[in-house]
Design an enzyme around this catalytic site. Structure first.
Site, mmCIF file in Angstrom:
data_model
loop_
_atom_site.group_PDB
_atom_site.id
_atom_site.type_symbol
_atom_site.label_atom_id
_atom_site.label_comp_id
_atom_site.label_asym_id
_atom_site.label_seq_id
_atom_site.Cartn_x
_atom_site.Cartn_y
_atom_site.Cartn_z
ATOM 1 C CG ASP A 18 -2.044 -1.007 1.047
ATOM 2 O OD1 ASP A 18 -2.247 -1.456 -0.107
ATOM 3 O OD2 ASP A 18 -2.673 -1.371 2.058
ATOM 4 C CB CYS A 19 3.510 2.487 2.172
ATOM 5 S SG CYS A 19 4.307 0.969 2.679
#
Lengths: 508, 132
Positions: free
Chosen positions: A130-131
């Site tokens: 996600d990051c």
């Protein structure tokens, strides 16, 4: 009694009155003036070495892409770097070879390319998070584009090194270069009286935090290197420096034929002459630094030591090994070692390089242990055929054909007429060939057709070593012999492969 | 002794015992240093005694060979060379030697084109050259 401090010497560097001499010149000064006179006269002795130092590499920070990636695998010019650290950090090792070009190009070449200003192809992959959503990355970077490029070498600047020779009758390719058969040459490494650690063997001034010359930049000693073995005279250092300040003149990629890629590193260490004892140590000559001549044809960790020689002997161009005069040649560059000691001397004299006090001592007693091995190592005697038919060299080709057919195998070791030693090998193919050619040349006895350049093994050799011999000499079986050349058995490549397959199968 | 490169650029010429014919015709003792023969021709480097050089060159040329007298046989790229000396102990005829400053120097006219130094040079700084 002469006593100086590093601060006093740095003050002399600042006011331009410092007296700096390279370590090879210090030999004469100490012998002329004695240790006390030399300590009074000389403030700093500069050392230097320029050799292949495989245990080298650099930490690189590539900066973040957009969208960002957490690199899991990274290649620089198709050479893989270790990316198992934070998102865009990696360690590029000098000896890592190219996925595409193999042994002719590796991490060392990428490092030299970066220092030379070359553009490097970068390729990275990731699983995406996600990051860090990005999964693939391709870009081209130069050294200037990197945030940090920090050389960090776990084992450099060995005090001295073994001299390598080859007693076997075949050429071998090693990290000491190509070794010619029958003691055809002797290959050595190390700068003798210029070698940094030979000039401070008790680590009185060289320690953690010592500022050094590293590939043209000012670098530092981090601590003792891996496998540091000061008791046996094989001390070494872990060092670091900024790749962005380094020069290609003192950092060069190399390929050792049929061995692999390595990096030549230039290191110079200034030794502050604080007292007579240190002065006396820096007066060490090539004749006083000895090392072992080791037979590298033995494929074992414990290679036989043939004799001791000094660096003066090695520099003379020949050494005596057995009854033979053997040509010596260096794998490291004494020419460059001298240039490094001279370059360091000049930068101290110009007031550009100041000495640092070590923040901690390096160990004098570290032990260098062999590996603890928990897996049993299969030996030739575990898998060899013990009932082997043999024939004497005067037996006929018809005898050989009969024995081969009756025994249902393809390799027949041939013994001397008295049956005591193995002198050759005949295969089923040799027999057919001899029969087929019988029209033009008459072959009658096995002595006419046997292979004489015999590759053998012993019962206590490991099967990996036996397998390597078969691969290297392109044969499919080796006679197993004792110390007197008497046949004990036969090991075939099929036996080795089936053994390895069985072990793998049993593991599951 | 003079070194010459003999080049046969046609396929039919390799069917004939040219070398033997030249030796018999000239009576010169030729020493082959290096040879490479393929289906489309071949080349060799040979030592020729100085007093027979003219005869040998003429004799090869009559058989369709192109001859070149060689002067520099091994080239060292000084930009790549780090002056280690790994080549020194490999060379069977002593082409390489250390100078007073420990630089590696090359003796001209000695090389037998064996190739040992070229493959073992860690820097890839050496090259054999048939043409000058």
């Amino acid at each position: 009694m002469v006593e100086k401090t590093i601060e006093e010497i740095n003050e002399r560097i600042r006011d331009g009155s410092v007296n700096v001499v390279p370590a090879d010149r210090m030999v004469e000064i100490v012998s002329e003036l004695g240790a006390e006179g030399a300590a009074r006269e000389v403030d700093v002795v500069t050392t230097g070495t320029f050799g292949a130092m495989c245990s080298s590499g650099a930490f690189l920070n590539l900066g973040h892409s957009n969208p960002p990636i957490k690199m899991q695998r990274l290649w620089l010019n198709d050479v893989e770097a270790y990316a198992g650290i934070a998102a865009v950090d990696a360690y590029l090792g000098a000896t890592q070879t190219s996925d595409i070009r193999g042994m002719e190009y590796g991490g060392a070449h990428v490092i030299e390319g970066l220092v030379s200003g070359d553009v490097i192809d970068v390729r990275a992959t990731s699983h995406g998070t996600d990051c860090y959503p990005r999964r693939n990355l391709n870009t081209r970077l130069t050294l200037d584009d990197l945030n940090q490029a920090t050389m960090c070498n776990p084992r450099n600047a060995y005090q001295r090194y073994n001299v390598a020779v080859n007693s076997s009758d075949r050429i071998i390719y090693t990290y000491m270069g190509t070794l010619l058969p029958n003691y055809g040459n002797a290959s050595y490494s190390g700068a003798g009286c210029l070698s940094p650690l030979c000039n401070d063997p008790n680590y009185e001034t060289i320690g953690m935090g010592t500022r050094i010359f590293l590939c043209g930049a000012q670098g530092y000693i981090i601590g003792s290197g891996t496998q540091h073995d000061p008791k046996s005279g094989f001390g070494n250092l872990m060092v670091t420096g900024n790749l962005k300040e380094m020069s290609r003149e003192f950092l060069r990629a190399a390929v050792f034929n049929k061995y692999g890629v390595t990096l030549y590193i230039g290191i110079g260490i200034p030794i502050p002459v604080l007292n007579e004892r240190i002065a006396a140590n820096t007066g060490v000559s090539d004749g006083e630094i000895t090392t072992d001549v080791v037979d590298y044809s033995a494929p074992s960790r414990n290679r036989p030591v043939i004799r001791k020689v000094s660096y003066a002997d090695l520099h003379s161009g020949t050494i005596d090994v057995g009854r033979k005069e053997v040509k010596t040649a260096s794998m490291s560059s004494l020419f460059m070692a001298r240039r490094i000691a001279e370059t360091l001397k000049e930068s101290i004299e110009r007031g550009e390089f100041f000495l640092s006090r070590a923040v901690d001592h390096l160990s004098l007693y570290t032990e260098f242990k062999p590996m603890k091995q928990t897996e049993g190592i299969p030996l030739v005697k575990d898998i060899m055929l013990k009932d082997v038919n043999t024939l004497g060299e005067m037996s006929t080709i018809e005898d050989a054909a009969r024995v081969i057919v009756e025994g249902d195998f393809t390799h027949l070791p041939i013994t001397s007429d008295d049956g005591k030693t193995v002198v050759g090998m005949v295969t089923a193919y040799d027999v057919s060939k001899a029969v087929a050619h019988i029209g033009d040349t008459k072959y009658e006895i096995l002595n006419d057709i046997m292979t004489r350049r015999l590759v053998t093994t012993t019962p206590d050799e490991t099967i990996d070593v036996a397998a390597r011999k078969m691969e290297k000499y392109n044969v499919s079986a080796l006679p197993v012999v004792d110390g007197n050349g008497k046949i004990l058995g036969l090991v075939r490549s099929d036996d080795i492969s089936s053994h390895i397959t069985r072990v793998k199968y049993e593991e599951y | 002794m003079t070194k010459i490169a003999v080049n046969f650029a046609s396929a039919d010429v390799i069917q004939k015992p040219n070398m033997s014919e030249v030796i018999i015709e000239t009576g010169a003792l030729l020493n082959i240093n290096w040879a490479h023969v393929t289906s489309s021709g071949g080349e060799m480097v040979i030592d020729v005694p100085d007093d027979k050089l003219e005869d040998v060159v003429k004799s090869f040329e009559e058989r369709g060979a192109h001859i070149q007298v060689l002067e520099r046989l091994v080239l060292k790229d000084d930009e790549k060379c780090i002056n280690c000396g790994a080549c020194i102990s490999m060379c069977p005829v002593g082409v390489y030697y250390y100078g007073d400053d420990w630089s590696v120097n090359v003796k001209v006219g000695v090389c037998v084109q064996c190739d040992l130094c070229v493959v073992q040079c860690p820097m890839g700084a050496l090259e054999l050259k048939l043409q000058d």
